[in-house]
Write a protein that holds these residues in place. Structure first.
Motif, PDB file in Angstrom:
ATOM      1  N   UNK A 116       0.833  -1.217   0.000  1.00  0.00           N
ATOM      2  CA  UNK A 116       0.000   0.000   0.000  1.00  0.00           C
ATOM      3  C   UNK A 116       0.860   1.257   0.000  1.00  0.00           C
ATOM      4  N   UNK A 117       1.984   1.222   0.737  1.00  0.00           N
ATOM      5  CA  UNK A 117       2.887   2.386   0.748  1.00  0.00           C
ATOM      6  C   UNK A 117       3.397   2.662  -0.651  1.00  0.00           C
ATOM      7  N   UNK A 118       3.829   1.606  -1.325  1.00  0.00           N
ATOM      8  CA  UNK A 118       4.383   1.769  -2.674  1.00  0.00           C
ATOM      9  C   UNK A 118       3.305   2.256  -3.629  1.00  0.00           C
ATOM     10  N   UNK A 119       2.129   1.627  -3.582  1.00  0.00           N
ATOM     11  CA  UNK A 119       1.058   1.995  -4.518  1.00  0.00           C
ATOM     12  C   UNK A 119       0.626   3.440  -4.288  1.00  0.00           C
ATOM     13  N   UNK A 120       0.478   3.803  -3.023  1.00  0.00           N
ATOM     14  CA  UNK A 120       0.015   5.159  -2.696  1.00  0.00           C
ATOM     15  C   UNK A 120       1.037   6.191  -3.170  1.00  0.00           C
ATOM     16  N   UNK A 121       2.307   5.902  -2.922  1.00  0.00           N
ATOM     17  CA  UNK A 121       3.364   6.859  -3.297  1.00  0.00           C
ATOM     18  C   UNK A 121       3.374   7.107  -4.797  1.00  0.00           C
ATOM     19  N   UNK A 122       2.982   6.098  -5.565  1.00  0.00           N
ATOM     20  CA  UNK A 122       3.057   6.243  -7.027  1.00  0.00           C
ATOM     21  C   UNK A 122       1.694   6.410  -7.685  1.00  0.00           C
ATOM     22  N   UNK A 123       0.644   6.384  -6.904  1.00  0.00           N
ATOM     23  CA  UNK A 123      -0.701   6.533  -7.476  1.00  0.00           C
ATOM     24  C   UNK A 123      -1.127   5.316  -8.288  1.00  0.00           C
ATOM     25  N   UNK A 124      -0.643   4.137  -7.882  1.00  0.00           N
ATOM     26  CA  UNK A 124      -0.949   2.904  -8.613  1.00  0.00           C
ATOM     27  C   UNK A 124      -2.045   2.112  -7.894  1.00  0.00           C
ATOM     28  N   UNK A 125      -2.713   1.238  -8.674  1.00  0.00           N
ATOM     29  CA  UNK A 125      -3.799   0.432  -8.089  1.00  0.00           C
ATOM     30  C   UNK A 125      -3.805  -1.017  -8.568  1.00  0.00           C
ATOM     31  N   UNK A 126      -3.281  -1.256  -9.765  1.00  0.00           N
ATOM     32  CA  UNK A 126      -3.453  -2.597 -10.367  1.00  0.00           C
ATOM     33  C   UNK A 126      -2.182  -3.438 -10.214  1.00  0.00           C
ATOM     34  N   UNK A 127      -2.356  -4.571  -9.559  1.00  0.00           N
ATOM     35  CA  UNK A 127      -1.203  -5.421  -9.259  1.00  0.00           C
ATOM     36  C   UNK A 127      -1.422  -6.837  -9.791  1.00  0.00           C
ATOM     37  N   UNK A 128      -0.506  -7.311 -10.611  1.00  0.00           N
ATOM     38  CA  UNK A 128      -0.551  -8.700 -11.084  1.00  0.00           C
ATOM     39  C   UNK A 128       0.183  -9.563 -10.072  1.00  0.00           C
ATOM     40  N   UNK A 129      -0.398 -10.713  -9.741  1.00  0.00           N
ATOM     41  CA  UNK A 129       0.288 -11.656  -8.850  1.00  0.00           C
ATOM     42  C   UNK A 129       0.571 -12.894  -9.681  1.00  0.00           C
ATOM     43  N   UNK A 130       1.844 -13.250  -9.756  1.00  0.00           N
ATOM     44  CA  UNK A 130       2.224 -14.392 -10.592  1.00  0.00           C
ATOM     45  C   UNK A 130       3.453 -15.069  -9.990  1.00  0.00           C
ATOM     46  N   UNK A 131       3.930 -16.110 -10.663  1.00  0.00           N
ATOM     47  CA  UNK A 131       5.072 -16.872 -10.145  1.00  0.00           C
ATOM     48  C   UNK A 131       5.858 -17.419 -11.331  1.00  0.00           C
ATOM     49  N   UNK A 132       7.075 -17.874 -11.096  1.00  0.00           N
ATOM     50  CA  UNK A 132       7.834 -18.459 -12.215  1.00  0.00           C
ATOM     51  C   UNK A 132       7.158 -19.744 -12.723  1.00  0.00           C
ATOM     52  N   UNK A 133       6.668 -20.564 -11.794  1.00  0.00           N
ATOM     53  CA  UNK A 133       6.079 -21.859 -12.190  1.00  0.00           C
ATOM     54  C   UNK A 133       4.798 -22.115 -11.404  1.00  0.00           C
ATOM     55  N   UNK A 134       4.028 -23.093 -11.867  1.00  0.00           N
ATOM     56  CA  UNK A 134       2.782 -23.451 -11.189  1.00  0.00           C
ATOM     57  C   UNK A 134       3.056 -24.046  -9.816  1.00  0.00           C
ATOM     58  N   UNK A 135       2.107 -23.866  -8.895  1.00  0.00           N
ATOM     59  CA  UNK A 135       2.206 -24.499  -7.580  1.00  0.00           C
ATOM     60  C   UNK A 135       3.048 -23.719  -6.581  1.00  0.00           C
TER      61      UNK A 135
END
Ligand SMILES: Nc1ncnc2c1ncn2[C@@H]1O[C@H](COP(=O)(O)OP(=O)(O)O)[C@@H](O)[C@H]1O
Ligand SMILES: [Mg+2]
Length: 305
Positions: A116-135
């Motif tokens: 939230x600190x990072x998003x607020x500081x930059x006015x961002x809202x959309x975050x992708x959550x992903x990983x290198x591999x499944x599981x």
């Protein structure tokens, strides 16, 4: 200036008898005086003829009935569904929010605060959550982070399952899928029809159908328009998108232009440094890497132990 008394003040004034003094006339505008004043007032300052004819004592309900009905705002029109973060029956994924004092729960709260600190500081809202591999724990992290974000008073969080390869949010939260993600992203279903609200401050977009055309769906103009509209109409403070693994499909790469940043989930028991470096390469130049989440960390890796 007493002459600018409102019409309500006139009707509320007692009618005076012959004993009234000149001072009374100056202090209190009589009904006659008020009518004379209104006749003298410029046309745009007088109420319309219809309003003048309406008895001043008209009941409030009859006035209200003439006003256009207002719809609740879009967020309030999203269907609420029963959800119990404490129950464990129909889910396969552990939700850590029921153990608020457990290190895992504290870790998600810490991650939430930093994010939230990072998003607020930059006015961002959309975050992708992903990983290198499944599981690795993408869905586990996205759901628990969304629940932690939703605990911020007065906030609104949206979690979308945009993993068309192995959707998992519905099962993780124990909520039956009622509308398909594809219909929403193609513009066929509006936000209010697609999203569900398991908590007053959390809306989820579920997915159950695996689709081989996932990258094309996520690349499409309608997907970008649907996400823009979602952010605008929902008034969400934060949107999390649960996405397939970066190194297994190009779906995440396809959606990068629509997000402000990426949280990369690494599995402390299996993710390698080479995999993380390969992911950074894919993301470089397209979006910001907001952080790497260490899931299934060994006790010594965890800052809260
Ligand atoms: N930290 C964790 N503690 C316990 N179980 C976990 C943890 N992380 C993931 N899991 C379990 O591992 C499985 C895979 O996790 P999931 O979040 O679905 O991975 P992904 O979405 O990356 O494919 C799920 O059954 C989930 O419950
Ligand atoms: Mg998943």
């Amino acid at each position: 200036m007493k002459h600018f008394a409102s019409s309500e003040a006139v009707t509320a004034s007692p009618v005076r008898g012959p004993q009234k003094t000149q001072k009374d006339d100056e202090d209190v505008m009589t009904e006659q005086g008020f009518k004379r004043f209104r006749r003298r007032a410029p046309a745009d300052a007088t109420p319309s003829a219809a309003a003048e004819e309406r008895p001043l004592s008209a009941p409030a309900s009859s006035v209200a009935a003439q006003l256009p009905a207002t719809l609740p705002e879009p967020w309030d029109r999203i269907r609420q569904v029963p959800f119990d973060a404490e129950a464990d029956g129909s889910r396969c994924l552990p939700l850590v929010s029921r153990f608020r004092t457990a290190p895992a729960s504290k870790s998600f709260d810490l991650l939430r605060t930093r994010l939230l600190h990072t998003l607020k500081a930059r006015g961002w809202k959309r975050v992708a959550v992903t990983a290198p591999a499944g599981g690795c724990g993408t869905t586990f992290s996205a759901v628990n982070l969304a629940l932690s974000l939703a605990r911020v008073p007065g906030s609104r969080t949206v979690l979308l399952d945009m993993n068309f390869r192995r959707p998992g949010v519905a099962q993780a939260m124990g909520i039956p899928v009622q509308a398909e993600m594809n219909a929403f992203l193609s513009g066929a279903a509006p936000m209010e029809e697609h999203l569900l609200r398991p908590l007053p401050s959390l809306a989820v977009g579920l997915n159950s159908a695996a689709d081989q055309n996932a990258a094309e769906i996520l690349h499409s103009r309608s997907c970008s328009a649907a996400l823009d509209e979602l952010m605008l109409r929902s008034g969400a403070d934060t949107a999390l998108f649960d996405l397939p693994p970066v190194l297994e499909h190009d779906d995440t790469a396809a959606v990068l232009p629509q997000v402000d940043g990426v949280l990369l989930v690494s599995d402390g028991t299996s993710t390698t440094a080479a995999q993380l470096a390969a992911c950074e390469k894919v993301l470089a130049g397209h979006t910001q890497l907001l952080g790497v989440v260490l899931n299934r960390a060994r006790k010594s890796d965890c800052p809260l132990h």
